[in-house]
Write an enzyme that holds these catalytic residues in place. Structure first.
Site, PDB file in Angstrom:
ATOM      1  N   THR A  38     -11.864   4.637  -8.527  1.00 19.89           N
ATOM      2  CA  THR A  38     -10.892   5.590  -9.060  1.00 19.89           C
ATOM      3  C   THR A  38     -11.015   5.788 -10.566  1.00 19.89           C
ATOM      4  O   THR A  38     -10.601   6.812 -11.095  1.00 19.89           O
ATOM      5  CB  THR A  38      -9.459   5.123  -8.751  1.00 19.89           C
ATOM      6  N   ASN A  94     -15.288  -1.738   0.511  1.00 23.53           N
ATOM      7  CA  ASN A  94     -14.801  -2.898  -0.223  1.00 23.53           C
ATOM      8  C   ASN A  94     -13.451  -2.673  -0.889  1.00 23.53           C
ATOM      9  O   ASN A  94     -12.674  -3.611  -1.042  1.00 23.53           O
ATOM     10  CB  ASN A  94     -15.846  -3.285  -1.283  1.00 23.53           C
ATOM     11  N   SER A 146     -10.842 -10.324   4.690  1.00 16.75           N
ATOM     12  CA  SER A 146     -10.280 -11.463   3.959  1.00 16.75           C
ATOM     13  C   SER A 146      -9.987 -12.576   4.941  1.00 16.75           C
ATOM     14  O   SER A 146      -9.697 -12.323   6.114  1.00 16.75           O
ATOM     15  CB  SER A 146      -8.979 -11.063   3.246  1.00 16.75           C
ATOM     16  N   TYR A 159      -1.034  -6.475   4.048  1.00 16.33           N
ATOM     17  CA  TYR A 159      -2.441  -6.735   3.727  1.00 16.33           C
ATOM     18  C   TYR A 159      -3.154  -7.431   4.882  1.00 16.33           C
ATOM     19  O   TYR A 159      -4.267  -7.057   5.258  1.00 16.33           O
ATOM     20  CB  TYR A 159      -2.508  -7.584   2.458  1.00 16.33           C
ATOM     21  N   CYS A 160      -2.500  -8.432   5.460  1.00 16.99           N
ATOM     22  CA  CYS A 160      -3.102  -9.160   6.580  1.00 16.99           C
ATOM     23  C   CYS A 160      -3.289  -8.247   7.791  1.00 16.99           C
ATOM     24  O   CYS A 160      -4.311  -8.327   8.489  1.00 16.99           O
ATOM     25  CB  CYS A 160      -2.243 -10.366   6.959  1.00 16.99           C
ATOM     26  N   ALA A 162      -3.758  -5.006   7.715  1.00 19.67           N
ATOM     27  CA  ALA A 162      -4.852  -4.088   7.429  1.00 19.67           C
ATOM     28  C   ALA A 162      -6.206  -4.764   7.610  1.00 19.67           C
ATOM     29  O   ALA A 162      -7.124  -4.203   8.224  1.00 19.67           O
ATOM     30  CB  ALA A 162      -4.714  -3.540   6.008  1.00 19.67           C
ATOM     31  N   LYS A 163      -6.328  -5.979   7.097  1.00 22.29           N
ATOM     32  CA  LYS A 163      -7.613  -6.683   7.186  1.00 22.29           C
ATOM     33  C   LYS A 163      -7.926  -7.082   8.632  1.00 22.29           C
ATOM     34  O   LYS A 163      -9.079  -6.987   9.077  1.00 22.29           O
ATOM     35  CB  LYS A 163      -7.614  -7.912   6.278  1.00 22.29           C
ATOM     36  N   ILE A 192     -12.109 -16.094  -4.372  1.00 21.05           N
ATOM     37  CA  ILE A 192     -13.292 -15.762  -5.164  1.00 21.05           C
ATOM     38  C   ILE A 192     -12.862 -15.599  -6.624  1.00 21.05           C
ATOM     39  O   ILE A 192     -11.859 -14.949  -6.921  1.00 21.05           O
ATOM     40  CB  ILE A 192     -13.959 -14.471  -4.668  1.00 21.05           C
TER      41      ILE A 192
END
Length: 253
Positions: A38, A94, A146, A159-160, A162-163, A192
């Site tokens: 973006t 990503n 993830s 988030y979980c 979606a992943k 990471i």
């Protein structure tokens, strides 16, 4: 080994901590990249850096600005990459965002934003890449998920979800296109080290490292190496899989 010379790759979130490491790994093996994100200025600077390090014998890497929350821009991204590069052999999805909150406090917009950018945009990009890859009878689709997409994590229901959704979606897509020389896999990072984790306190870092059998966070290069392997011809018999790169924090099969 893992020679990607002559292959074209589109990487989303390419200028971020993990995205830039993935991009460097692919470029180092000879791929030509379309870098998407973006922030146009950040993308251009990274493109110039990558061209100075890894231009090889092609015309150079390019950048394509795209807001993954904008459906029209998402739909235009793969065609733009194909038009610029002349084709697409590797798609690395990503880019992603977080909007953390406990379930009872999570706002609709926090849920919707994460699902739209992390899951829906990934679907649209894969769908757009499917036809040209099928026509070429070759393709590598690699999505960055993830560890929490498998283990769950308090405060990250959106988030979980979606992943985990990307993982299921990848398995379905892998079955649909396997006979056409296309593989689809996920790489699931644990903790990471990135600019985002660098701001943590020493105590916070120590607490995280204490959960990891290797006693340290991973590096972006660890994710980049896994992606480069899955993008290679040597990985042609691996599809529908998730490679967990987490230092043993969660030993999943």
């Amino acid at each position: 080994m893992f020679d990607l010379t002559g292959m074209n790759a589109l990487v989303t979130g390419a200028a971020g901590g993990i995205g830039s490491a993935i991009s460097r790994s692919l470029a180092a093996q000879g791929a030509r990249l379309a870098l998407s994100g973006t922030n146009a200025g950040k993308l251009r600077a990274f493109r110039d850096e990558l061209n100075s390090e890894h231009s090889h014998d092609h015309d150079g890497h390019v950048e394509i600005t795209c807001d993954l929350s904008n459906t029209t821009q998402v739909e235009e991204l793969v065609p733009a990459a194909i038009d610029t590069l002349g084709g697409i052999d590797i798609l690395v999805t990503n880019a992603g965002i977080t909007r953390d909150n406990l379930a009872m406090r999570m706002k609709d917009e926090e849920w919707q934003a994460v699902i739209a950018i992390n899951l829906e945009a990934t679907f649209r990009l894969i769908r757009a890449a499917a036809r040209p890859m099928m026509k070429a009878k070759f393709g590598r689709v690699i999505s960055i998920t993830s560890v929490v997409g498998t283990t769950g994590n308090p405060g990250q229901m959106n988030y979980c979800a979606a992943k985990a959704g990307i993982t299921g979606m990848t398995k379905s897509f892998a079955q649909e296109v396997a006979s056409r020389g296309i593989t689809a896999n996920c790489v699931a990072p644990g903790f990471i080290r990135t600019p985002m984790t660098d701001v943590l306190t020493d105590d916070q870092k120590a607490a995280i490292n204490g959960r990891i059998p290797m006693g340290r966070m991973g590096e972006g290069e660890d994710i980049g190496s896994a992606v480069a392997f899955l993008a290679s011809k040597e990985a042609s018999y691996i599809t529908g899989q998730t490679i967990h790169v987490n230092g043993g924090m969660a030993m999943l099969s």
